[in-house]
Design an enzyme around this catalytic site. Structure first.
Site, PDB file in Angstrom:
ATOM      1  N   ASP A 199       0.841  -1.201   0.000  1.00  0.00           N
ATOM      2  CA  ASP A 199       0.000   0.000   0.000  1.00  0.00           C
ATOM      3  C   ASP A 199       0.878   1.254   0.000  1.00  0.00           C
ATOM      4  O   ASP A 199       2.061   1.196   0.379  1.00  0.00           O
ATOM      5  CB  ASP A 199      -0.908  -0.001   1.241  1.00  0.00           C
ATOM      6  CG  ASP A 199      -2.104   0.949   1.104  1.00  0.00           C
ATOM      7  OD1 ASP A 199      -2.212   1.632   0.072  1.00  0.00           O
ATOM      8  OD2 ASP A 199      -2.914   0.995   2.046  1.00  0.00           O
ATOM      9  N   GLU A 214      -7.795  -0.505   5.314  1.00  0.00           N
ATOM     10  CA  GLU A 214      -6.334  -0.663   5.167  1.00  0.00           C
ATOM     11  C   GLU A 214      -5.721  -1.178   6.470  1.00  0.00           C
ATOM     12  O   GLU A 214      -4.850  -2.048   6.472  1.00  0.00           O
ATOM     13  CB  GLU A 214      -5.707   0.682   4.771  1.00  0.00           C
ATOM     14  CG  GLU A 214      -6.084   1.126   3.361  1.00  0.00           C
ATOM     15  CD  GLU A 214      -5.662   2.536   3.019  1.00  0.00           C
ATOM     16  OE1 GLU A 214      -5.653   2.859   1.829  1.00  0.00           O
ATOM     17  OE2 GLU A 214      -5.348   3.329   3.924  1.00  0.00           O
TER      18      GLU A 214
HETATM   19  C1  5RP Z   1      -5.705   5.828   0.854  1.00  0.00           C
HETATM   20  C2  5RP Z   1      -4.285   5.878   1.300  1.00  0.00           C
HETATM   21  C3  5RP Z   1      -3.243   6.036   0.257  1.00  0.00           C
HETATM   22  O1  5RP Z   1      -2.312   5.024   0.395  1.00  0.00           O
HETATM   23  C4  5RP Z   1      -2.575   7.379   0.392  1.00  0.00           C
HETATM   24  O2  5RP Z   1      -3.575   8.381   0.368  1.00  0.00           O
HETATM   25  C5  5RP Z   1      -1.562   7.617  -0.732  1.00  0.00           C
HETATM   26  O3  5RP Z   1      -2.236   7.799  -1.937  1.00  0.00           O
HETATM   27  P1  5RP Z   1      -1.472   7.969  -3.316  1.00  0.00           P
HETATM   28  O4  5RP Z   1      -0.793   6.670  -3.598  1.00  0.00           O
HETATM   29  O5  5RP Z   1      -2.588   8.268  -4.295  1.00  0.00           O
HETATM   30  O6  5RP Z   1      -0.496   9.106  -3.179  1.00  0.00           O
HETATM   31  O7  5RP Z   1      -3.965   5.812   2.457  1.00  0.00           O
HETATM   32  O8  5RP Z   1      -6.594   5.805   1.945  1.00  0.00           O
END
Ligand code: 5RP
Length: 220
Positions: free
Chosen positions: A81, A103
Protein backbone atom coordinates in the site's frame (compact mmCIF):
# COMPACT_ATOMS: atom_id res chain seq x y z
CA UNK A 1 10.93 11.99 -13.71
CA UNK A 2 7.35 12.86 -12.72
CA UNK A 3 5.77 11.99 -9.39
CA UNK A 4 3.53 9.47 -11.16
CA UNK A 5 6.52 7.78 -12.78
CA UNK A 6 8.16 7.51 -9.36
CA UNK A 7 4.98 6.03 -7.87
CA UNK A 8 4.93 3.46 -10.66
CA UNK A 9 8.58 2.53 -10.07
CA UNK A 10 7.98 1.89 -6.36
CA UNK A 11 4.83 -0.09 -7.17
CA UNK A 12 6.50 -2.32 -9.74
CA UNK A 13 9.40 -3.03 -7.36
CA UNK A 14 6.84 -4.34 -4.83
CA UNK A 15 5.98 -7.17 -7.23
CA UNK A 16 9.25 -8.78 -6.03
CA UNK A 17 7.59 -9.28 -2.62
CA UNK A 18 4.59 -11.17 -4.00
CA UNK A 19 4.85 -14.87 -3.20
CA UNK A 20 3.85 -17.45 -5.80
CA UNK A 21 0.66 -19.32 -4.94
CA UNK A 22 -0.25 -16.95 -2.09
CA UNK A 23 -2.86 -14.26 -1.49
CA UNK A 24 -1.81 -10.61 -1.74
CA UNK A 25 -3.23 -7.74 0.32
CA UNK A 26 -3.77 -4.68 -1.85
CA UNK A 27 -3.99 -1.06 -0.72
CA UNK A 28 -5.75 1.98 -2.11
CA UNK A 29 -4.73 5.08 -4.04
CA UNK A 30 -2.82 6.05 -7.15
CA UNK A 31 0.40 4.24 -6.13
CA UNK A 32 -1.56 1.10 -5.21
CA UNK A 33 -3.29 1.34 -8.61
CA UNK A 34 0.10 1.00 -10.31
CA UNK A 35 0.73 -2.04 -8.14
CA UNK A 36 -2.62 -3.56 -9.17
CA UNK A 37 -1.81 -3.00 -12.83
CA UNK A 38 1.57 -4.69 -12.32
CA UNK A 39 -0.05 -7.56 -10.41
CA UNK A 40 -2.22 -8.22 -13.45
CA UNK A 41 0.89 -9.31 -15.36
CA UNK A 42 1.44 -12.14 -12.87
CA UNK A 43 -2.15 -12.91 -11.91
CA UNK A 44 -1.86 -16.60 -12.81
CA UNK A 45 0.89 -17.01 -10.21
CA UNK A 46 -1.14 -15.82 -7.21
CA UNK A 47 -4.08 -17.35 -5.33
CA UNK A 48 -5.94 -14.04 -5.34
CA UNK A 49 -6.11 -10.68 -3.61
CA UNK A 50 -7.79 -9.01 -0.66
CA UNK A 51 -8.69 -5.38 -1.36
CA UNK A 52 -8.68 -2.53 1.14
CA UNK A 53 -11.40 -0.57 -0.68
CA UNK A 54 -14.24 -0.90 -3.15
CA UNK A 55 -12.20 1.09 -5.69
CA UNK A 56 -9.26 -1.31 -5.49
CA UNK A 57 -11.62 -4.29 -5.62
CA UNK A 58 -13.11 -2.94 -8.85
CA UNK A 59 -9.67 -2.42 -10.38
CA UNK A 60 -8.50 -5.90 -9.36
CA UNK A 61 -11.67 -7.43 -10.82
CA UNK A 62 -11.28 -5.48 -14.06
CA UNK A 63 -7.93 -7.25 -14.50
CA UNK A 64 -9.52 -10.65 -13.80
CA UNK A 65 -7.69 -11.02 -10.45
CA UNK A 66 -9.60 -13.27 -8.04
CA UNK A 67 -10.95 -11.36 -5.02
CA UNK A 68 -11.17 -12.89 -1.57
CA UNK A 69 -13.23 -11.63 1.34
CA UNK A 70 -11.14 -10.65 4.35
CA UNK A 71 -13.21 -13.03 6.48
CA UNK A 72 -12.05 -15.97 4.37
CA UNK A 73 -8.40 -15.18 5.02
CA UNK A 74 -6.55 -16.31 8.13
CA UNK A 75 -3.13 -14.99 7.25
CA UNK A 76 -1.63 -12.90 4.55
CA UNK A 77 2.07 -13.00 3.67
CA UNK A 78 2.21 -9.50 2.26
CA UNK A 79 0.23 -6.26 2.08
CA UNK A 80 1.26 -3.56 -0.38
CA UNK A 81 0.00 0.00 0.00
CA UNK A 82 0.98 3.64 -0.36
CA UNK A 83 1.07 6.39 2.28
CA UNK A 84 0.55 10.12 2.55
CA UNK A 85 3.57 10.52 4.84
CA UNK A 86 6.11 8.09 6.26
CA UNK A 87 8.88 8.72 8.79
CA UNK A 88 12.21 7.04 9.52
CA UNK A 89 10.62 4.47 11.85
CA UNK A 90 8.13 3.63 9.06
CA UNK A 91 5.17 5.06 10.92
CA UNK A 92 2.71 6.57 8.49
CA UNK A 93 -0.19 8.90 7.88
CA UNK A 94 -2.66 7.21 5.56
CA UNK A 95 -6.26 7.85 4.53
CA UNK A 96 -5.83 10.49 1.85
CA UNK A 97 -8.27 8.27 -0.04
CA UNK A 98 -10.40 7.76 3.05
CA UNK A 99 -9.75 4.00 3.11
CA UNK A 100 -7.71 3.77 6.32
CA UNK A 101 -10.11 1.53 8.25
CA UNK A 102 -10.03 -1.32 5.76
CA UNK A 103 -6.33 -0.66 5.17
CA UNK A 104 -5.64 -1.05 8.88
CA UNK A 105 -7.62 -4.29 9.00
CA UNK A 106 -5.73 -5.85 6.08
CA UNK A 107 -2.40 -4.56 7.44
CA UNK A 108 -3.16 -6.13 10.84
CA UNK A 109 -3.46 -9.57 9.26
CA UNK A 110 -0.42 -9.24 7.00
CA UNK A 111 2.96 -10.61 8.02
CA UNK A 112 4.80 -8.01 5.95
CA UNK A 113 3.58 -4.51 5.11
CA UNK A 114 5.39 -3.14 2.07
CA UNK A 115 4.87 0.61 1.70
CA UNK A 116 5.34 2.07 -1.77
CA UNK A 117 6.00 5.79 -2.11
CA UNK A 118 7.57 8.46 -4.21
CA UNK A 119 10.28 10.44 -2.44
CA UNK A 120 7.98 13.35 -1.51
CA UNK A 121 6.21 11.17 1.09
CA UNK A 122 9.26 10.65 3.33
CA UNK A 123 9.26 13.19 6.20
CA UNK A 124 11.29 13.95 9.30
CA UNK A 125 8.14 14.21 11.38
CA UNK A 126 4.56 13.24 10.60
CA UNK A 127 1.88 15.91 10.58
CA UNK A 128 2.12 18.31 7.70
CA UNK A 129 -0.47 16.18 5.89
CA UNK A 130 -3.78 16.59 7.77
CA UNK A 131 -4.63 13.40 9.65
CA UNK A 132 -7.73 11.67 8.23
CA UNK A 133 -10.03 10.30 10.93
CA UNK A 134 -13.05 8.13 10.03
CA UNK A 135 -16.01 9.00 12.24
CA UNK A 136 -19.54 7.63 12.78
CA UNK A 137 -21.80 10.43 11.41
CA UNK A 138 -23.76 11.02 14.66
CA UNK A 139 -20.48 11.52 16.56
CA UNK A 140 -19.02 14.18 14.24
CA UNK A 141 -19.47 17.16 16.57
CA UNK A 142 -18.39 15.33 19.73
CA UNK A 143 -15.32 13.80 18.07
CA UNK A 144 -14.44 17.22 16.63
CA UNK A 145 -14.50 18.73 20.15
CA UNK A 146 -12.17 15.97 21.40
CA UNK A 147 -9.79 16.51 18.49
CA UNK A 148 -9.73 20.25 19.19
CA UNK A 149 -8.84 19.41 22.81
CA UNK A 150 -5.89 17.47 21.42
CA UNK A 151 -4.72 20.59 19.59
CA UNK A 152 -6.09 19.75 16.14
CA UNK A 153 -8.31 21.60 13.67
CA UNK A 154 -10.76 19.03 12.29
CA UNK A 155 -12.32 19.82 8.91
CA UNK A 156 -15.10 17.55 7.58
CA UNK A 157 -14.20 16.20 4.14
CA UNK A 158 -16.90 17.69 1.91
CA UNK A 159 -19.19 15.31 0.04
CA UNK A 160 -17.20 12.22 1.01
CA UNK A 161 -18.62 9.00 2.45
CA UNK A 162 -16.31 6.09 3.26
CA UNK A 163 -16.87 2.54 2.01
CA UNK A 164 -18.23 1.90 5.51
CA UNK A 165 -20.82 4.70 5.28
CA UNK A 166 -18.98 7.10 7.59
CA UNK A 167 -17.42 10.57 7.48
CA UNK A 168 -13.81 11.71 7.35
CA UNK A 169 -12.47 14.56 9.47
CA UNK A 170 -9.16 15.88 8.13
CA UNK A 171 -7.32 17.09 11.22
CA UNK A 172 -4.79 19.90 10.73
CA UNK A 173 -2.15 21.12 13.13
CA UNK A 174 -1.73 18.08 15.39
CA UNK A 175 1.55 17.58 17.22
CA UNK A 176 2.56 14.06 16.16
CA UNK A 177 5.80 13.77 18.14
CA UNK A 178 4.49 10.49 19.61
CA UNK A 179 2.73 8.74 16.71
CA UNK A 180 1.90 5.54 18.64
CA UNK A 181 0.55 7.44 21.66
CA UNK A 182 -1.58 9.71 19.50
CA UNK A 183 -2.89 6.76 17.47
CA UNK A 184 -4.00 5.02 20.66
CA UNK A 185 -5.59 8.23 22.00
CA UNK A 186 -7.51 9.10 18.82
CA UNK A 187 -8.59 5.54 18.04
CA UNK A 188 -9.92 5.42 21.62
CA UNK A 189 -12.30 8.37 21.22
CA UNK A 190 -15.89 7.12 21.21
CA UNK A 191 -17.30 7.60 17.71
CA UNK A 192 -13.94 7.33 15.96
CA UNK A 193 -13.76 4.32 13.69
CA UNK A 194 -10.08 4.59 12.73
CA UNK A 195 -7.45 7.27 12.46
CA UNK A 196 -5.02 7.37 9.58
CA UNK A 197 -2.06 7.00 11.94
CA UNK A 198 -0.27 3.70 11.30
CA UNK A 199 2.34 3.57 14.06
CA UNK A 200 1.37 0.61 16.25
CA UNK A 201 1.46 -1.40 13.05
CA UNK A 202 3.70 0.58 10.73
CA UNK A 203 5.30 -0.63 7.52
CA UNK A 204 7.96 -3.34 7.63
CA UNK A 205 9.54 -2.30 4.35
CA UNK A 206 9.52 1.00 2.52
CA UNK A 207 10.22 1.11 -1.20
CA UNK A 208 10.94 4.78 -1.81
CA UNK A 209 11.24 5.84 -5.44
CA UNK A 210 13.76 8.64 -5.98
CA UNK A 211 15.08 10.06 -9.26
CA UNK A 212 18.23 7.98 -8.58
CA UNK A 213 16.28 4.71 -8.19
CA UNK A 214 14.16 2.82 -5.67
CA UNK A 215 15.67 2.77 -2.17
CA UNK A 216 14.65 0.00 0.26
CA UNK A 217 14.28 0.69 3.99
CA UNK A 218 13.51 -1.84 6.73
CA UNK A 219 11.70 -1.09 10.00
CA UNK A 220 14.10 -0.06 12.76
C1 5RP B 1 -5.70 5.83 0.85
C2 5RP B 1 -4.28 5.88 1.30
C3 5RP B 1 -3.24 6.04 0.26
O1 5RP B 1 -2.31 5.02 0.39
C4 5RP B 1 -2.58 7.38 0.39
O2 5RP B 1 -3.57 8.38 0.37
C5 5RP B 1 -1.56 7.62 -0.73
O3 5RP B 1 -2.24 7.80 -1.94
P1 5RP B 1 -1.47 7.97 -3.32
O4 5RP B 1 -0.79 6.67 -3.60
O5 5RP B 1 -2.59 8.27 -4.29
O6 5RP B 1 -0.50 9.11 -3.18
O7 5RP B 1 -3.97 5.81 2.46
O8 5RP B 1 -6.59 5.80 1.94
Amino acid sequence: MTQDELKQQAALRALDYVIDGEIVGVGTGSTANYFIDGLATMKDRIAGAVASSEASARRLSSHGIRLLDMNEVESLPVYVDGADEIDASLSMIKGGGGAQTREKIVAAVARTFVCICDASKKVERLGRFPLPVEVIPMARAQVSRELIRLGGRPIPREGFVTDNGNLILDVHGLDISDPTGLEITIDGIVGVVTSGLFAKRGADILLLATPEGVVTYGRT
